[in-house]
Design a protein around this motif. Structure first.
Motif, short mmCIF file in Angstrom:
data_model
loop_
_atom_site.label_atom_id
_atom_site.label_comp_id
_atom_site.label_asym_id
_atom_site.label_seq_id
_atom_site.Cartn_x
_atom_site.Cartn_y
_atom_site.Cartn_z
N SER A 36 59.49 54.53 53.81
CA SER A 36 58.02 53.97 53.40
C SER A 36 58.41 52.66 53.14
N GLY A 37 58.80 52.20 54.04
CA GLY A 37 59.00 50.04 54.58
C GLY A 37 60.28 50.21 53.21
N LYS A 38 61.21 50.91 52.81
CA LYS A 38 62.01 50.52 51.87
C LYS A 38 62.99 50.24 52.21
N LEU A 39 63.46 50.95 53.69
CA LEU A 39 64.71 50.69 54.48
C LEU A 39 64.13 49.60 55.95
N THR A 40 64.52 48.50 56.00
CA THR A 40 65.12 47.56 57.10
C THR A 40 66.58 48.28 58.54
N ILE A 41 65.30 48.57 59.28
CA ILE A 41 66.62 49.87 60.32
C ILE A 41 67.39 48.67 60.59
N GLN A 42 67.05 47.93 61.16
CA GLN A 42 67.90 46.57 61.77
C GLN A 42 67.14 44.94 61.60
N VAL A 76 72.68 49.38 52.79
CA VAL A 76 73.56 48.42 51.47
C VAL A 76 71.94 48.13 51.03
N GLU A 77 72.27 48.02 49.54
CA GLU A 77 71.25 47.40 49.04
C GLU A 77 71.04 45.64 48.92
N SER A 78 69.54 45.94 49.05
CA SER A 78 69.15 43.84 49.76
C SER A 78 68.74 43.62 48.39
N GLU A 79 67.69 43.81 47.62
CA GLU A 79 67.09 43.94 46.77
C GLU A 79 66.72 44.95 45.78
N LYS A 80 66.46 45.35 44.50
CA LYS A 80 65.77 46.43 44.38
C LYS A 80 64.73 47.07 44.69
N ASP A 81 65.39 48.29 44.98
CA ASP A 81 64.78 49.46 45.96
C ASP A 81 64.39 49.13 47.23
N LYS A 82 65.50 47.83 47.70
CA LYS A 82 65.28 47.41 48.98
C LYS A 82 66.29 47.21 49.52
N TYR A 83 66.67 47.68 50.72
CA TYR A 83 67.54 48.48 51.34
C TYR A 83 67.79 48.19 53.00
N CYS A 136 75.83 51.06 49.47
CA CYS A 136 76.65 50.13 48.78
C CYS A 136 76.14 48.70 48.83
N LYS A 137 76.39 47.95 46.78
CA LYS A 137 76.17 47.45 46.82
C LYS A 137 77.51 46.19 46.58
N GLY A 138 77.48 45.07 47.27
CA GLY A 138 78.15 44.49 47.33
C GLY A 138 77.82 42.96 47.85
N GLU A 139 78.53 41.70 47.33
CA GLU A 139 78.28 40.24 47.69
C GLU A 139 78.40 40.48 49.69
N GLU A 140 78.06 38.92 50.28
CA GLU A 140 77.09 39.22 51.42
C GLU A 140 78.34 39.32 52.32
#
Length: 398
Positions: A36-42, A76-83, A136-140
């Motif tokens: 639903s738009g929360k996940l960037t597949i590429q 990987v969680e890029s920001e809150k509720d975005k992956y 996963c959560k972590g530094e770039e």
């Protein structure tokens, strides 16, 4: 910075959840999204989709329908509720493409089924399949390092894909829009001069190698990517690449398969300031291509670019005299030399020094063109003479 990424196991997400809102475009430069738009597949650092071959993509669907596990998926969680997908892009994209009817699964009877033609129970089996996902959560830097270690379904990342991951950013994103896009209208022309896999970043690697002068694979390409990582344009890369292509297509009006094996960036740097007559170049190229004695056609291009110099003949790998010819000529020369009590090496006789009467053994002699190939001499028995290795070496360097 943490040394270990934080990971959260999710087993409650089903394929129908992850593929909600999935849309696929054949223009690989566009990102794919799901959940639903929360996940960037590429995401930027991911390779392009390479499973669309009627084998790997079908195998993923076959595994789902047979109830086989398709392996761990990492987000990987890029920001809150975005992956973003860290590992599993090829599998998730294959599933999303199937659900949106981009290809057919083949059953055991050989009957093809797109998703919308599958029996309802099989559709449900796919959609209700629960995935094993680690978030996963972590530094770039930690995320990129982890990404480098991952093998995706037995298809390891190649060098350029890894570099794209390490130096992801605005520059590589814009570069991929041009050089990793299999729908680019210029591909037909470009691929005449190189043999690469566009989806596996082969064209991008060539373009970067040219502009960075990375002829010897000594790290210039990676340094260039690091230096330009945050650039908001690819003007230099694009301009240099097109300068090379336009130059080679102007100098060589004939397009041959062997051109794909030439490093045209390197040739451009060495020779683009020289004047060339394309008609004369074409005539010479046809002459070399029709010459039976030229073994390495790839070498014809630099041979011509550098003025067809005698010292460059090695680029053409001219055919050598075969053993029967050499032994026949050796026997004749030796017989005549013994009857005249002179050396069987004509050059030793001409010099009149200590070896003027020496009869050399076959193993100590080499075949030589009486009239050099570069001056029209052929590689047949009528143009063959045997010289001692010392004189053959001296003559070959003249």
């Amino acid at each position: 910075m943490n040394n270990i990424m934080e990971t959260i196991l999710r087993t409650d997400l089903k394929i129908k959840d992850i593929c909600e809102g999935f849309q696929y475009s054949e223009s690989e430069e566009k990102g794919l999204f799901g959940w639903s738009g929360k996940l960037t597949i590429q995401p930027e650092y991911q390779r392009n989709y390479i499973y669309a071959n009627g084998k790997d993509d079908v195998a993923v669907i076959d595994s789902l329908l047979k109830g086989y596990p398709i392996g761990l998926i990492y987000f990987v969680e890029s920001e809150k509720d975005k992956y973003e997908i860290l590992d599993g892009q090829q599998r998730i994209t294959s599933i999303g493409r199937y659900i949106t009817n981009w290809f057919a699964w083949i059953d055991d009877s050989g009957i093809p089924y797109k998703f919308n033609s599958l029996p309802e129970d099989k559709q449900k089996k796919i959609l209700e399949t629960e995935l094993t996902i680690y978030i996963c959560k972590g530094e770039e830097s930690e995320i990129k390092e982890w990404f480098k270690t991952i093998n995706i379904a037995g298809k390891p990342l190649n060098d350029q894909e890894l570099l794209n991951a390490i130096y992801s950013g605005s520059f590589i994103s814009k570069a991929k829009e041009v050089f990793s896009n299999s729908q680019n209208s210029n591909l037909h022309k470009w691929l005449s001069y190189m043999k690469v896999d566009v989806k596996r970043q082969g064209l991008l690697e060539v373009a970067l190698g040219w502009v960075s002068k990375d002829w010897e694979k000594d790290g210039n390409l990676e340094h260039y990517m690091a230096e330009h990582r945050k650039d908001d344009n690819i003007n230099e890369l694009n301009s240099y690449f097109n300068d090379v292509i336009n130059w080679v297509s102007t100098v060589f009006t004939d397009v041959e398969d062997e051109m794909q094996s030439v490093n045209w960036g390197k040739m451009y740097e060495k020779y683009h300031k020289n004047p060339y007559n394309s008609q004369e170049v074409s005539k010479k190229l046809h002459e070399l291509y029709s010459d039976f004695f030229v073994k390495d056609r790839k070498g014809c291009y630099e041979y011509i670019l550098n003025g067809c110099k005698a010292e460059d003949i090695k680029l053409l790998n001219i055919r050598l005299f075969d053993e029967p010819v050499k032994k026949t000529v050796y026997a004749k020369q030796t017989q005549e030399a013994k009857s005249k009590e002179i050396s069987n090496c004509p050059m030793c006789v001409l010099e009149g020094l200590s070896n003027k009467n020496k009869i050399w053994e076959y193993k100590d002699m080499d075949a030589d063109h009486v009239t050099a190939w570069s001056k029209g001499g052929s590689t047949d028995i009528s143009n063959c003479q045997m010289l001692c290795r010392t004189h053959n070496h001296i003559k070959g360097n003249r």
